[in-house]
Scaffold this active site. Sequence first.
Site, short mmCIF file in Angstrom:
data_model
loop_
_atom_site.label_atom_id
_atom_site.label_comp_id
_atom_site.label_asym_id
_atom_site.label_seq_id
_atom_site.Cartn_x
_atom_site.Cartn_y
_atom_site.Cartn_z
N LYS A 52 97.29 -29.23 -0.22
CA LYS A 52 96.32 -29.76 -1.18
C LYS A 52 96.86 -31.04 -1.82
O LYS A 52 96.14 -32.02 -2.00
CB LYS A 52 95.98 -28.69 -2.24
CG LYS A 52 95.09 -27.58 -1.66
CD LYS A 52 95.00 -26.34 -2.52
CE LYS A 52 94.26 -25.25 -1.74
NZ LYS A 52 94.25 -23.95 -2.42
N GLN A 96 96.20 -21.24 -7.80
CA GLN A 96 96.36 -20.66 -6.46
C GLN A 96 96.47 -19.13 -6.57
O GLN A 96 97.31 -18.62 -7.30
CB GLN A 96 97.62 -21.25 -5.80
CG GLN A 96 97.80 -20.87 -4.36
CD GLN A 96 96.71 -21.42 -3.44
OE1 GLN A 96 96.36 -22.58 -3.50
NE2 GLN A 96 96.17 -20.55 -2.60
N ASP A 119 87.19 -24.65 -7.60
CA ASP A 119 87.15 -23.57 -6.60
C ASP A 119 85.82 -22.82 -6.67
O ASP A 119 85.50 -22.03 -5.79
CB ASP A 119 88.29 -22.57 -6.87
CG ASP A 119 89.48 -22.78 -5.95
OD1 ASP A 119 89.29 -23.40 -4.88
OD2 ASP A 119 90.58 -22.33 -6.30
#
Length: 283
Positions: A52, A96, A119
Amino acid sequence: MSKLINGREISTAVKARVAKGVIDLKAEGISVGLAVIIVGNNPASKVYVANKKKACEELGIISEEYALPESTTEEELLALVEELNNKKSINGILCQLPLPSHIDEKKVIDAISPEKDVDAFHPHNVGRIMIGDYDFVPCTPAGIMEMLEYEGISVEGKKCVVIGRSNIVGKPMGMLLLHKNGTVTICHSRTRDLKEICRSADILVAAVGKAKFVTADMVKLGAVVIDVGMNRVDGKLCGDVDFDAVEGIASAITPVPGGVGPMTIAMLMQNTLTAAKKQNNLI
Ligand code: NAP
């Protein structure tokens, strides 16, 4: 022979679009920033976070990594999320998953400002996906929709079968296909007659997490097969679809690696750009 849907090629096109958007914002004096939080030493998570960061660098997005030790308390993590919610230079926040077991993931997701939830895991954004009025879509289903569009595969009126009902992939995937007027069936571990249901699909999405789960006898001749699975077999990455057996039956299929995987990161970059534009009242 099935057409190979090339996620590397399509993600490159998406990233080029995002890079152009970032340049356009820079010209107006606006920078784009993504904060990535990682707690603990999960090796897979470390690889995802590194990828990322690399994508951010490629596209001119400023990335800030917060690598916290396994011993981080829930309070400490929530305090960091709050700090980032208020930080002007940060447009998107990603934590994460999975988090260590002593931290309540739901609490952390709920704490991320919906405007920075790139997200699209926050209940506010999940609800907006349900009603079809959304800014952010979870990156993997969004990437799959992008692939279908790029390949000119229409969803309208098609029988779409999704295997898997996770909040991250299966459920939002079903909703996005429904919004495009597909007739959607979502299957899971308690589904009866799974093989027959899959065999009726014009578009079959496998998000199970079991190597070679989708066999040739589950696929209709000419179906489009999207393989979300990322499984390690003898150290080798492999999907949920028995690729060698299904290739040739499907009209189009995504490989693993090189299919859905690269799209997920590209869509994260896209969501971060969208967040920056929204926060600057440009859309
Ligand atoms: P998950 O949360 O473990 O969900 C798996 C789903 O599969 C569940 O809904 C489960 O049903 C269903 N399932 C399990 N066994 C089944 C069976 N025998 N028959 C029918 N359904 C069955 O996994 P996930 O997070 O959605 O991820 C799925 C896969 O995609 C994993 O391999 C993951 O690594 C991969 N993935 C890839 C990307 C990417 O970027 N390419 C992104 C995310 C995930 P129940 O709900 O009944 O348990």
